[in-house]
Design a protein around this motif. Structure first.
Motif, PDB file in Angstrom:
ATOM      1  N   ILE A  83      38.740  88.058   2.976  1.00 35.72           N
ATOM      2  CA  ILE A  83      37.470  87.357   2.752  1.00 35.72           C
ATOM      3  C   ILE A  83      36.477  88.292   2.073  1.00 35.72           C
ATOM      4  O   ILE A  83      36.276  89.423   2.503  1.00 35.72           O
ATOM      5  CB  ILE A  83      36.909  86.829   4.084  1.00 35.72           C
ATOM      6  CG1 ILE A  83      37.869  85.790   4.681  1.00 35.72           C
ATOM      7  CG2 ILE A  83      35.515  86.231   3.893  1.00 35.72           C
ATOM      8  CD1 ILE A  83      37.504  85.315   6.076  1.00 35.72           C
ATOM      9  N   GLN A  84      35.873  87.805   1.011  1.00 38.00           N
ATOM     10  CA  GLN A  84      34.895  88.567   0.243  1.00 38.00           C
ATOM     11  C   GLN A  84      33.494  88.186   0.731  1.00 38.00           C
ATOM     12  O   GLN A  84      33.121  87.017   0.688  1.00 38.00           O
ATOM     13  CB  GLN A  84      35.065  88.231  -1.239  1.00 38.00           C
ATOM     14  CG  GLN A  84      34.267  89.042  -2.178  1.00 38.00           C
ATOM     15  CD  GLN A  84      34.576  88.660  -3.631  1.00 38.00           C
ATOM     16  OE1 GLN A  84      35.483  87.900  -3.931  1.00 38.00           O
ATOM     17  NE2 GLN A  84      33.787  89.206  -4.535  1.00 38.00           N
ATOM     18  N   VAL A  85      32.736  89.173   1.201  1.00 36.78           N
ATOM     19  CA  VAL A  85      31.379  88.936   1.702  1.00 36.78           C
ATOM     20  C   VAL A  85      30.402  89.688   0.824  1.00 36.78           C
ATOM     21  O   VAL A  85      30.556  90.887   0.594  1.00 36.78           O
ATOM     22  CB  VAL A  85      31.240  89.395   3.175  1.00 36.78           C
ATOM     23  CG1 VAL A  85      29.832  89.140   3.683  1.00 36.78           C
ATOM     24  CG2 VAL A  85      32.263  88.705   4.061  1.00 36.78           C
ATOM     25  N   GLU A  86      29.413  88.972   0.310  1.00 40.02           N
ATOM     26  CA  GLU A  86      28.423  89.558  -0.587  1.00 40.02           C
ATOM     27  C   GLU A  86      27.010  89.143  -0.188  1.00 40.02           C
ATOM     28  O   GLU A  86      26.822  88.131   0.477  1.00 40.02           O
ATOM     29  CB  GLU A  86      28.667  89.097  -2.029  1.00 40.02           C
ATOM     30  CG  GLU A  86      29.970  89.543  -2.604  1.00 40.02           C
ATOM     31  CD  GLU A  86      30.094  89.186  -4.073  1.00 40.02           C
ATOM     32  OE1 GLU A  86      29.155  88.567  -4.640  1.00 40.02           O
ATOM     33  OE2 GLU A  86      31.124  89.519  -4.658  1.00 40.02           O
ATOM     34  N   LEU A  87      26.052  89.897  -0.661  1.00 39.78           N
ATOM     35  CA  LEU A  87      24.656  89.523  -0.521  1.00 39.78           C
ATOM     36  C   LEU A  87      24.438  88.271  -1.354  1.00 39.78           C
ATOM     37  O   LEU A  87      24.806  88.229  -2.522  1.00 39.78           O
ATOM     38  CB  LEU A  87      23.760  90.666  -1.014  1.00 39.78           C
ATOM     39  CG  LEU A  87      22.264  90.456  -0.917  1.00 39.78           C
ATOM     40  CD1 LEU A  87      21.848  90.322   0.542  1.00 39.78           C
ATOM     41  CD2 LEU A  87      21.539  91.628  -1.556  1.00 39.78           C
ATOM     42  N   GLY A  88      23.875  87.222  -0.752  1.00 48.94           N
ATOM     43  CA  GLY A  88      23.688  86.002  -1.508  1.00 48.94           C
ATOM     44  C   GLY A  88      23.168  84.842  -0.679  1.00 48.94           C
ATOM     45  O   GLY A  88      23.062  83.736  -1.169  1.00 48.94           O
ATOM     46  N   GLY A  89      22.855  85.065   0.568  1.00 47.70           N
ATOM     47  CA  GLY A  89      22.254  84.023   1.385  1.00 47.70           C
ATOM     48  C   GLY A  89      20.748  84.181   1.387  1.00 47.70           C
ATOM     49  O   GLY A  89      20.189  84.947   0.608  1.00 47.70           O
ATOM     50  N   LEU A  90      20.080  83.472   2.291  1.00 46.75           N
ATOM     51  CA  LEU A  90      18.630  83.629   2.368  1.00 46.75           C
ATOM     52  C   LEU A  90      18.135  83.440   3.786  1.00 46.75           C
ATOM     53  O   LEU A  90      18.808  82.856   4.627  1.00 46.75           O
ATOM     54  CB  LEU A  90      17.916  82.668   1.414  1.00 46.75           C
ATOM     55  CG  LEU A  90      18.085  81.162   1.612  1.00 46.75           C
ATOM     56  CD1 LEU A  90      17.068  80.621   2.606  1.00 46.75           C
ATOM     57  CD2 LEU A  90      17.894  80.464   0.286  1.00 46.75           C
ATOM     58  N   GLU A  91      16.972  83.986   4.031  1.00 55.64           N
ATOM     59  CA  GLU A  91      16.255  83.773   5.283  1.00 55.64           C
ATOM     60  C   GLU A  91      15.075  82.862   4.976  1.00 55.64           C
ATOM     61  O   GLU A  91      14.517  82.905   3.878  1.00 55.64           O
ATOM     62  CB  GLU A  91      15.750  85.093   5.848  1.00 55.64           C
ATOM     63  CG  GLU A  91      16.850  86.029   6.288  1.00 55.64           C
ATOM     64  CD  GLU A  91      16.312  87.325   6.887  1.00 55.64           C
ATOM     65  OE1 GLU A  91      15.094  87.583   6.774  1.00 55.64           O
ATOM     66  OE2 GLU A  91      17.108  88.067   7.461  1.00 55.64           O
ATOM     67  N   PHE A  92      14.691  82.040   5.954  1.00 62.30           N
ATOM     68  CA  PHE A  92      13.555  81.144   5.757  1.00 62.30           C
ATOM     69  C   PHE A  92      12.834  80.970   7.093  1.00 62.30           C
ATOM     70  O   PHE A  92      13.405  81.194   8.154  1.00 62.30           O
ATOM     71  CB  PHE A  92      14.018  79.781   5.220  1.00 62.30           C
ATOM     72  CG  PHE A  92      14.944  79.056   6.158  1.00 62.30           C
ATOM     73  CD1 PHE A  92      14.448  78.152   7.087  1.00 62.30           C
ATOM     74  CD2 PHE A  92      16.309  79.290   6.119  1.00 62.30           C
ATOM     75  CE1 PHE A  92      15.297  77.492   7.960  1.00 62.30           C
ATOM     76  CE2 PHE A  92      17.172  78.632   6.987  1.00 62.30           C
ATOM     77  CZ  PHE A  92      16.665  77.733   7.912  1.00 62.30           C
ATOM     78  N   HIS A  93      11.572  80.566   7.020  1.00 62.76           N
ATOM     79  CA  HIS A  93      10.778  80.308   8.225  1.00 62.76           C
ATOM     80  C   HIS A  93      10.874  78.827   8.571  1.00 62.76           C
ATOM     81  O   HIS A  93      10.597  77.966   7.741  1.00 62.76           O
ATOM     82  CB  HIS A  93       9.321  80.724   8.002  1.00 62.76           C
ATOM     83  CG  HIS A  93       9.177  82.200   7.851  1.00 62.76           C
ATOM     84  ND1 HIS A  93       9.142  83.047   8.928  1.00 62.76           N
ATOM     85  CD2 HIS A  93       9.102  82.972   6.744  1.00 62.76           C
ATOM     86  CE1 HIS A  93       9.035  84.290   8.502  1.00 62.76           C
ATOM     87  NE2 HIS A  93       9.010  84.275   7.180  1.00 62.76           N
ATOM     88  N   CYS A 111      23.675  80.407   4.437  1.00 64.02           N
ATOM     89  CA  CYS A 111      24.793  81.093   3.807  1.00 64.02           C
ATOM     90  C   CYS A 111      25.518  80.123   2.876  1.00 64.02           C
ATOM     91  O   CYS A 111      25.463  78.915   3.067  1.00 64.02           O
ATOM     92  CB  CYS A 111      25.781  81.603   4.854  1.00 64.02           C
ATOM     93  SG  CYS A 111      25.060  82.804   5.973  1.00 64.02           S
ATOM     94  N   VAL A 112      26.189  80.664   1.877  1.00 65.71           N
ATOM     95  CA  VAL A 112      26.966  79.856   0.947  1.00 65.71           C
ATOM     96  C   VAL A 112      28.417  80.296   0.989  1.00 65.71           C
ATOM     97  O   VAL A 112      28.724  81.449   1.295  1.00 65.71           O
ATOM     98  CB  VAL A 112      26.420  79.938  -0.496  1.00 65.71           C
ATOM     99  CG1 VAL A 112      25.044  79.311  -0.590  1.00 65.71           C
ATOM    100  CG2 VAL A 112      26.379  81.370  -0.984  1.00 65.71           C
ATOM    101  N   ALA A 113      29.307  79.349   0.685  1.00 68.07           N
ATOM    102  CA  ALA A 113      30.738  79.633   0.660  1.00 68.07           C
ATOM    103  C   ALA A 113      31.349  79.037  -0.597  1.00 68.07           C
ATOM    104  O   ALA A 113      31.009  77.924  -1.000  1.00 68.07           O
ATOM    105  CB  ALA A 113      31.416  79.036   1.889  1.00 68.07           C
ATOM    106  N   CYS A 114      32.238  79.786  -1.205  1.00 72.39           N
ATOM    107  CA  CYS A 114      33.058  79.290  -2.308  1.00 72.39           C
ATOM    108  C   CYS A 114      34.504  79.395  -1.844  1.00 72.39           C
ATOM    109  O   CYS A 114      35.005  80.492  -1.576  1.00 72.39           O
ATOM    110  CB  CYS A 114      32.834  80.116  -3.568  1.00 72.39           C
ATOM    111  SG  CYS A 114      33.895  79.589  -4.938  1.00 72.39           S
ATOM    112  N   VAL A 115      35.163  78.246  -1.719  1.00 74.62           N
ATOM    113  CA  VAL A 115      36.555  78.189  -1.278  1.00 74.62           C
ATOM    114  C   VAL A 115      37.403  77.817  -2.497  1.00 74.62           C
ATOM    115  O   VAL A 115      37.180  76.782  -3.115  1.00 74.62           O
ATOM    116  CB  VAL A 115      36.753  77.140  -0.162  1.00 74.62           C
ATOM    117  CG1 VAL A 115      38.214  77.073   0.256  1.00 74.62           C
ATOM    118  CG2 VAL A 115      35.848  77.440   1.021  1.00 74.62           C
ATOM    119  N   SER A 116      38.353  78.673  -2.815  1.00 74.85           N
ATOM    120  CA  SER A 116      39.275  78.419  -3.917  1.00 74.85           C
ATOM    121  C   SER A 116      40.691  78.435  -3.376  1.00 74.85           C
ATOM    122  O   SER A 116      41.030  79.286  -2.557  1.00 74.85           O
ATOM    123  CB  SER A 116      39.159  79.509  -4.988  1.00 74.85           C
ATOM    124  OG  SER A 116      37.842  79.649  -5.438  1.00 74.85           O
TER     125      SER A 116
END
Length: 146
Positions: A83-93, A111-116
């Motif tokens: 599994i490849q984990v990268e910076l690319g999500g976000l925090e929100f209030h 968080c986001v996921a790309c499934v191939s």
């Protein structure tokens, strides 16, 4: 390898420990795959669904961690690649704190996921290098009628 299916999803966790992105990632993966039916896997991928390769790329907020073993449980069959984990999500209030749910502040995460999915091509024909991910798979141009 031959790329067969690509789907994106996102998941949110509004409560608890915002440094643990596991719950949001599980939701993102499920969002990517749960509304799809790919019966062609059985006949189009050599070896069927048990031989299909699954590549998962996750985008999580900075300073977050994820339990990849928990994420792996989402997939009932196939061979999950690392599994490849990268910076690319976000925090929100969210504007609310629910202490009963483990909140210490009103910050949620997305968080986001790309499934191939695909399969190895043993024909020796190879593939085309993807400059963005470093993976090798066939790339089609819409100018070619695909």
């Amino acid at each position: 390898s031959n790329l067969f299916f690509v789907q994106l999803g996102f998941g949110v966790d509004q409560h608890g420990d915002r440094t643990d992105a596991t719950k949001a990632c599980v939701r993102a993966v499920r969002n990517a795959i749960e509304f799809n039916s790919i019966p062609g896997v059985i006949t189009h991928i050599p070896g069927g669904r048990h031989e299909m390769l699954i590549h998962l790329k996750l985008g999580i907020p900075k300073e977050s961690r994820v339990d990849v073993l928990e994420i792996a449980k989402v997939f009932p069959y196939g061979k999950l690649l690392p599994i490849q984990v990268e910076l690319g999500g976000l925090e929100f209030h969210s504007g609310r704190v629910v202490e009963e749910l483990g909140d210490s502040d009103d910050v949620g995460i997305c968080c986001v996921a790309c499934v191939s999915i695909g399969y190895n091509d043993d024909s020796g024909k190879g593939g085309t290098q993807d400059d963005h991910s470093g993976s090798v798979h066939k790339v089609f141009n819409t100018k070619d009628g695909y």
